[in-house]
Design an enzyme around this catalytic site. Sequence first.
Site, PDB file in Angstrom:
ATOM      1  N   SER A   1      52.934 -14.118  81.620  1.00 49.83           N
ATOM      2  CA  SER A   1      53.687 -15.035  80.782  1.00 49.83           C
ATOM      3  C   SER A   1      53.015 -16.415  80.810  1.00 49.83           C
ATOM      4  CB  SER A   1      55.144 -15.095  81.254  1.00 49.83           C
ATOM      5  OG  SER A   1      55.959 -15.764  80.334  1.00 49.83           O
TER       6      SER A   1
ATOM      7  N   ASP B   1      56.995  -6.256  73.642  1.00 50.65           N
ATOM      8  CA  ASP B   1      57.083  -7.697  73.900  1.00 50.65           C
ATOM      9  C   ASP B   1      56.870  -8.451  72.592  1.00 50.65           C
ATOM     10  OD1 ASP B   1      56.887 -10.314  74.757  1.00 50.65           O
ATOM     11  OD2 ASP B   1      55.344  -9.936  76.261  1.00 50.65           O
TER      12      ASP B   1
ATOM     13  N   HIS C   1      59.282  -8.278  77.208  1.00 50.77           N
ATOM     14  CA  HIS C   1      58.500  -9.222  77.998  1.00 50.77           C
ATOM     15  C   HIS C   1      58.781  -9.070  79.498  1.00 50.77           C
ATOM     16  CE1 HIS C   1      56.026 -12.689  78.655  1.00 50.77           C
ATOM     17  NE2 HIS C   1      57.010 -13.364  79.230  1.00 50.77           N
TER      18      HIS C   1
END
Length: 727
Positions: free
Chosen positions: A235, A400, A433
């Site tokens: 991330s 994601d 995610h």
Amino acid sequence: MPIPRARPSTGGPELPNAAPAGAKRQAIPKRFSDTRVCLCVLYCVSVVKKLLPSRLNVVVSISSLHEPLLSWYILPMAEGFQSSDSLRSGKPLMYAQYAQLEPVSLEMGATLSDVTVCYETYGTLNVARDNAVLICHALSGDSHVARHDADDDAGWWDLIIGPGKPIDTNKYFVICPNILGGCRGTTGPNSINPATGRRYGRDFPTITIHDMADVQAMLVRHLGIDSLLAVVGGSMGGMLAQSLAVRHAAMVRGAVAVATAPRFSSQSLAFDVIGRNVILRDPNFFGGDYYDHDTVPSVGLAIARMIAHITYLSPEAMQEKFEADRHRPRDVATEFEKKFSIGSYLGYQGDKFVERFDANSYVAITTAIDLFDLGATREQLRQRLGESACRWLVVSFSSDWLFPPSQSQDLVAALLASGRSVSYCNVKSACGHDAFLLPNEVQSYGTMIGSFLANLDGPKSAAKTQAAKPAAEMAAADSPTSIFTARRLDYERIMEQIPSGSSVLDLGCGAGGLLARLARREGSPRDAGVSPALCDPLAGTPPSPQSSSPTDAGKMPAGHEGETPSSRHTRLMGVELDERAIVACVHRGLDVVQADLNQPLPQFGDGQFDTVVLSQTLQAVRDVEGVIAEMLRIGKRCVVSFPNFGYRKLRQMLFDAGRAPESSGILRYKWYNTPNIRFFSIADFEEFCREKTIRIQRRIALDTEAGQEIHDDPNLNADLAIFAISR
């Protein structure tokens, strides 16, 4: 300077809580009296909702805007979706260590004269000081990435960090610092400003991802380490990994960028803008100086976090997790609306976040994320990423949509264009995610990370990793024999068509059998992208029909220790669709990128490789014309091998039995599930080349059962053909 093993903290600066001591939390939402702010938030969310795709083909799990937080609500409803971040809290960090750094000049022009970094370490730094792995956390993470012992609190990435885990603390010295701007011990808005003696608050300067990376590089040098084996981040942490690899190229040998992007998309940025606005408009924000008042902007921060969580939930996930008990919400202790199950979940998440995070840090860090931009075009990305000098592993997740796979693919394309060594896999996942912190796909992404590090660490380390794998899992069908078995016989003859020293792109490379042999021939098994410990595969079991290379996928190789690498001579790269085969290639130390051969390959430039290979895969390709055209564009010379369906035994099977031919090799599938959709002969391919004005440089026809080359009527007597072609 000796680096001790991790130990409980014995001092360091006071860790301020999200709220100053004695501050009162707001009644929620009774004291949030600015109705205009509420209406503004609702309007912004409605606008963003209209911009979203009408149907997102994803199923995602519970998480926050830039990293997962808690899965408390859905544990009873969806076992297997719990997050390794579930037990996060604002408790004191027992093993925290602190480093006081020199003044830091920031990218935007300001200077921080006094910077403290809170960090934790795991494992032991070796004598050579070359086994250090730096972990970069995401938005709301901290230094506590894993447990230090059985009595320690859970860390946010216990899944893959620890003794015997992919990032093995028995082998590596793991460093995880809290980022600049954070609120868990490293200098941030809630730290004391030495110029005033008060908390920075509104006076904390604008920081960027590059500033965070520079501070972490300073910490590494402060610890007496000149070279990192790897930097690993997911991330926002993946953005940090990119920045470190580019700005501190001499320090980084390997970069692992997971579920990330070279810049935030406008859609994702929009949610950050809404989140910051609702914090800034909270009447208890006081322009960022709420530390001096008897309150904190808890409503604004909680709503920002609630909005953030929504960005992780697809319509399918909402349906799965909350529809069954839509009207039976949990009775959680929150003053936010909880008429519906989704409401009680969001309220709980927002309240929990306020207990451990600082609003100013949230504003500062999300702004840094939004400012991060390595380039909007491929050329800009190519130039910037060309400044890196390390090997790369890039991992995305299919569901994601905050950091969509297309952005990872842009990153990979730019790395390829800049001549960098890179492997890429888009892991199939229903977790969105959140996937990089969940156990669901750890067998794929965890294995790739561990293998990538082991191959950076050298042949002996890779061999130990290899030896730990079960024999059945390690097997790979890349030993040469007949098309009527699950093994291969065409590799050596294909290699004859590839001059020594050539750069090679193997399309549909499977588990990397051909590339491994080419690397060994060049005498550079490690430096050409494969560890010598992983070069001698055993014969194995048939692959999954989902592989883009039906004869060599989905198996893990086994090998031997003791070979010596030499200097690099060639660039060897594979392209594969099957996820298991990609994991196998990364495990061997090969460079491989995931792509569908039925689609164009724009990530590769014209004439980028000396030789492009397509071995025993053409029969499984839908767009034959497109694939051959791409091969001839990318390679100066191309080598194609395929089973000859004009072979006399295949004709006889069909004629005598009246049934579709079957055997244990390429034809091991049933007629209804075979990936072999093209049943063509040597004569058919020769006619195709004539029609497309493709030059046939050489044809090799083989009877693989008899082990001999065929010259007499090869269309009838050969079961396998190899063609070298060019324009």
